[in-house]
Enzyme design. Structure first.
Site, PDB file in Angstrom:
ATOM      1  N   SER A 196      44.781  33.654  56.539  1.00 14.44           N
ATOM      2  CA  SER A 196      43.665  32.944  55.925  1.00 14.44           C
ATOM      3  C   SER A 196      43.155  31.852  56.876  1.00 14.44           C
ATOM      4  O   SER A 196      42.754  32.169  58.001  1.00 14.44           O
ATOM      5  CB  SER A 196      44.091  32.382  54.566  1.00 14.44           C
ATOM      6  OG  SER A 196      42.978  31.996  53.807  1.00 14.44           O
ATOM      7  N   GLU A 324      41.167  41.266  48.491  1.00 11.10           N
ATOM      8  CA  GLU A 324      41.372  39.856  48.801  1.00 11.10           C
ATOM      9  C   GLU A 324      40.904  38.931  47.664  1.00 11.10           C
ATOM     10  O   GLU A 324      41.632  38.052  47.222  1.00 11.10           O
ATOM     11  CB  GLU A 324      40.624  39.481  50.089  1.00 11.10           C
ATOM     12  CG  GLU A 324      41.082  40.201  51.345  1.00 11.10           C
ATOM     13  CD  GLU A 324      42.243  39.501  52.042  1.00 11.10           C
ATOM     14  OE1 GLU A 324      42.752  38.505  51.507  1.00 11.10           O
ATOM     15  OE2 GLU A 324      42.624  39.965  53.129  1.00 11.10           O
ATOM     16  N   HIS A 420      44.625  38.504  48.147  1.00 10.69           N
ATOM     17  CA  HIS A 420      44.774  37.504  49.194  1.00 10.69           C
ATOM     18  C   HIS A 420      46.152  36.849  49.106  1.00 10.69           C
ATOM     19  O   HIS A 420      46.618  36.468  48.034  1.00 10.69           O
ATOM     20  CB  HIS A 420      43.690  36.443  49.045  1.00 10.69           C
ATOM     21  CG  HIS A 420      43.593  35.492  50.189  1.00 10.69           C
ATOM     22  ND1 HIS A 420      43.208  35.893  51.449  1.00 10.69           N
ATOM     23  CD2 HIS A 420      43.826  34.152  50.286  1.00 10.69           C
ATOM     24  CE1 HIS A 420      43.193  34.854  52.260  1.00 10.69           C
ATOM     25  NE2 HIS A 420      43.579  33.784  51.579  1.00 10.69           N
TER      26      HIS A 420
END
Length: 514
Positions: A196, A324, A420
């Site tokens: 990320s 995600e 995610h």
């Protein structure tokens, strides 16, 4: 308040001499572990909002048993186990080392982790980043470190260099290059890896002249496409500072305690949608912070830099998770709250080109509102920036390997999908800490998760050792992609429909609209 001064310690563990002084770690389960080693001076007082300065030398042996304090940050997620299990103090810029043997003759490959957290959260001492499984699986050295986040690290304020969080990362990597041999690592075999915002940081490092030559390989997991133009970043910083009743200058903001100043950034995060007419796609984001294309620290966004060959000598492993945005959708109340109006807004805001809504509805004719809402944000924020990074690296004469994680998280009754952050507990084997608590909540750890986690560690450490994760390098003809699921397989890139929708679309620095 600063951390305690180094003091003599009983000979309980291995002692290593760094450039600044000796540190004593501990021997645990076959590894030598060192925690809380300063790689730069505390960025407080006269050093507040400045570029990192080398750590001052110390006499004697410094105990390296405890993680250093986290940098000042918002309170979100602090209810998760271990998030507050850290000392307080100003010595934020510290790092940690896991090594099979602190022996200068070992010369093992080195993996350096850069945490994510929307550029406003994160702590290298979080239980989810316990690197013992990686170090053992690959017989290599793993380093984690803190860097400044939020206002301290990324707010674009007068009288301070841009991207201080990125400069902290460069300083940590310089420390690794200069000191890791003493811990059994090879300074010529350094791999950075991150997820990320950590992956976005690595993408930025690939384009930064000051980071050139500091690592040989890079692994980016779910690269976010958000980079701010200088004008946008300054406008956002002005709003943050005004929330504290101050001008956006280092001198003014330095008068506020760093731990109190975080509330100004947190308050803006909650009302950013009000600025959509000025900040465009940046306004609906969960964070007012991103790397800033300031023209000096970061000359341009990563994609054109890689396409021009800026990092062609760096071997790259890049990938994303299939679903995600599902994490954020579920955490915000679930798919049932998304109606046609919200889906249309997302498609118009984030879709490619001037008619992104029509393009998505045509490409996914059977998709309902929540699927379209999630799909376009997954594509815009993570999946397309990640794939484009691989394609830019190949176009610039470099090599890249691509993966997609499609195995769904078992928590929340399976609603999360391959969301995610799922790659973090799989990679580190930390299923009951931080995000793992949510993603595996009440399910235990399925055997397929254990097997997939072992594959992650095998592939990542093999790449760090040889540059080959175990599947073919990416090319723009056959597009070989490692699909990570119950039955892993190499296939053509699975998200071909989305790839075609975004073909030719660039990810420039987000502008200030007016």
């Amino acid at each position: 308040m600063t951390t305690a001064e180094p003091r003599e310690s009983a000979p309980q563990g291995p002692v290593v001499r760094t450039a600044a002084g000796a540190v004593r770690g501990c021997r645990a389960d076959g590894l030598d572990v060192f925690r809380g080693i300063p790689f730069a001076e505390p960025p407080v007082g006269a050093a507040r909002f400045g570029a990192p300065r080398p750590a001052r030398a110390w006499d004697g042996v410094r105990e390296a048993y405890v993680f250093g304090p986290p940098p000042p940050q918002e309170a979100i997620f602090q209810g998760m186990r271990g998030a507050l299990d850290a000392p307080t103090g100003d010595d934020w810029l510290t790092l940690n080392v896991w090594t099979p043997e602190a022996d200068p003759e070992s010369r093992r490959p080195v993996m350096v982790w850069i945490y994510g957290g929307a550029y406003k959260l994160g702590h290298a001492g979080s239980p989810g980043y316990d690197a013992q499984h990686l170090a053992r699986a690959g017989d290599l050295v793993v380093v984690t470190f803190n860097y400044r986040v939020g206002i301290e690290g990324f707010a674009r304020i007068d009288g301070a260099p841009a991207n201080r969080g990125l400069l902290d990362q460069v300083a940590a990597l310089e420390w690794v290059r200069e000191n890791i041999t003493a811990f059994g690592g090879d300074p010529g075999q350094i791999t950075v890896f991150g997820e990320s915002a950590g992956a976005g940081s690595i993408a930025a490092l690939l384009a930064m002249p000051s980071a050139h030559g500091l690592f040989r390989r890079a692994i980016t997991q779910s690269v976010p496409g958000t980079f701010f133009s200088d004008e946008l970043a300054r406008d956002i910083a002005t709003e943050i500072a005004s929330g504290a009743g101050l001008p956006p200058t280092a001198a003014a903001l330095s008068t506020v305690d760093p731990r109190r100043l975080t509330s100004a950034g947190e308050a803006l995060s909650a009302r950013m949608r009000q600025y959509e007419d000025r900040w465009g796609r940046a306004a609906p984001a969960v964070t007012p912070f991103s790397p800033v294309v300031d023209g000096e620290v970061l000359p341009c966004t990563p994609w054109p830099a890689l396409q021009a060959g800026a990092a062609s000598e760096v071997e790259l492993l890049v990938g994303h998770n299939r679903d995600e945005w599902r994490l954020f959708l579920v955490m915000a109340g679930g798919p049932e709250r998304i109606d046609e109006e919200r889906a249309a807004w997302a498609l118009r805001t984030f879709g490619p080109g001037p008619d992104g809504e029509r393009a998505y509805r045509t490409a996914f004719p059977d998709a309902g509102p929540s699927e379209l809402y999630e799909r376009v944000q997954t594509d815009w924020l993570f999946n397309r920036p990640s794939l484009n990074l691989a394609e830019a690296q190949v176009a610039g004469g470099g090599r890249a390997h691509v993966y997609e994680l499609t195995w769904p998280a078992p928590g929340y009754g399976g609603l999360l999908g391959a969301c995610h952050g799922l790659d973090i507990p799989l990679l580190f084997g930390t299923y009951e800490a931080d995000l793992g608590q949510l993603l595996f909540a009440g399910t235990g750890v399925p055997a397929e998760a254990e097997a997939l986690g072992a594959l992650f560690r095998t592939s990542w450490t093999a790449f760090a050792r040889t540059g080959d994760p175990g599947w073919p390098a990416y090319d723009t003809v056959s597009r070989p992609t490692q699909v990570l699921d119950v039955e892993p397989a190499v296939r053509p890139y699975p998200e071909e429909v989305s790839r075609r929708l975004w073909e030719g679309q660039e990810f420039p620095a987000l502008p200030l609209l007016k």
